[in-house]
Write a protein that holds these residues in place. Structure first.
Motif, PDB file in Angstrom:
ATOM      1  N   HIS A 105       0.974  -1.447  -0.297  1.00 15.07           N
ATOM      2  CA  HIS A 105      -0.245   0.576   0.234  1.00 15.07           C
ATOM      3  C   HIS A 105       0.527   1.461   0.373  1.00 15.07           C
ATOM      4  O   HIS A 105       1.230   1.898  -0.921  1.00 15.07           O
ATOM      5  CB  HIS A 105      -1.377   0.031   1.150  1.00 15.07           C
ATOM      6  N   ALA A 106       2.060   1.344   0.929  1.00 18.44           N
ATOM      7  CA  ALA A 106       2.963   2.643   1.081  1.00 18.44           C
ATOM      8  C   ALA A 106       2.975   2.596   0.081  1.00 18.44           C
ATOM      9  O   ALA A 106       2.809   4.204  -0.679  1.00 18.44           O
ATOM     10  CB  ALA A 106       3.324   2.676   1.778  1.00 18.44           C
ATOM     11  N   SER A 109       0.569   3.924  -2.583  1.00 20.87           N
ATOM     12  CA  SER A 109      -0.196   5.678  -1.784  1.00 20.87           C
ATOM     13  C   SER A 109       1.373   6.231  -2.860  1.00 20.87           C
ATOM     14  O   SER A 109       1.060   7.925  -3.399  1.00 20.87           O
ATOM     15  CB  SER A 109       0.391   5.984  -0.595  1.00 20.87           C
ATOM     16  N   VAL A 135       2.522   9.558   4.087  1.00 21.32           N
ATOM     17  CA  VAL A 135       3.340   8.103   3.265  1.00 21.32           C
ATOM     18  C   VAL A 135       4.707   7.403   3.481  1.00 21.32           C
ATOM     19  O   VAL A 135       5.377   6.486   3.346  1.00 21.32           O
ATOM     20  CB  VAL A 135       3.613   8.911   1.781  1.00 21.32           C
ATOM     21  N   GLN A 138       4.698   5.639   6.770  1.00 22.68           N
ATOM     22  CA  GLN A 138       4.033   4.661   5.984  1.00 22.68           C
ATOM     23  C   GLN A 138       5.161   2.856   4.842  1.00 22.68           C
ATOM     24  O   GLN A 138       4.828   2.624   5.676  1.00 22.68           O
ATOM     25  CB  GLN A 138       2.522   4.268   4.885  1.00 22.68           C
ATOM     26  N   ALA A 139       5.556   3.479   5.142  1.00 25.23           N
ATOM     27  CA  ALA A 139       6.702   3.113   4.324  1.00 25.23           C
ATOM     28  C   ALA A 139       8.220   2.590   5.128  1.00 25.23           C
ATOM     29  O   ALA A 139       8.467   1.493   4.692  1.00 25.23           O
ATOM     30  CB  ALA A 139       7.742   4.278   3.336  1.00 25.23           C
TER      31      ALA A 139
END
Length: 173
Positions: A105-106, A109, A135, A138-139
């Motif tokens: 997902h990251a 995104s 982001v 998230q990463a």
């Protein structure tokens, strides 16, 4: 926009030429706004580069798990396979569609946000800057979780595969 020097090297010869890049007259961004756009872009490029290295192995792992799932497996192997697959799905988007192939997902995104930033001739808004930071967070979280999966879940499944006389997973990418 700015003054640059272009160098062409061919064999043992080198040619140098000055180059002036001018702002597209249709773009009404200040230098500071361009710098903000560049900063956001560079941050997303860094995120993307790190996650794309993970994505190569991730995609290969998902493919291997899919092939394994098609085989008749002992219950303990199937349980470990399902546990690993669940961990991989956790790296994907929230509320994925049932049966959807796991994804990062990251990374998705970061790619989408990069396109948004470059799809307009305007300075990044505070909302966009916050999204870039989100982001990046998230990463970082994904990277930590990925390392745990590689260190714990994959070896656990490999042990079960080998005990059942099957080949271990191949993470070389």
């Amino acid at each position: 926009p700015g003054e640059y020097t272009v160098v062409l090297a061919a064999g043992s010869k080198s040619y140098t030429q000055p180059l002036t890049v001018k702002m597209d007259p249709r773009v009404k961004m200040s230098r500071a706004e361009l710098e903000q756009q560049l900063t956001c872009s560079e941050q997303l490029c860094d995120v993307r580069a790190g996650l794309e290295r993970i994505a190569k192995i991730f995609d290969s792992l998902v493919e291997q798990l899919t092939k394994l799932r098609d085989q008749s497996l002992p219950k303990n192997v199937e349980e470990k396979l399902n546990a690993l697959n669940s961990k991989l799905k956790e790296l994907g988007p929230p509320n994925p569609r049932p049966g959807q192939t796991p994804s990062l997902h990251a990374l998705d995104s970061a790619k989408d946000l990069f396109q948004q930033i470059h799809g307009v001739d305007a300075a990044p808004t505070n909302r966009v800057k916050a999204a870039v930071n989100d982001v990046r967070g998230q990463a970082a979280e994904l990277t930590t979780r990925w390392k745990e999966i590689i260190a714990q879940e994959v070896p656990a499944l490999d042990r079960e595969l080998q005990a059942a006389g099957l080949a271990p997973l191949n993470l070389a990418k």
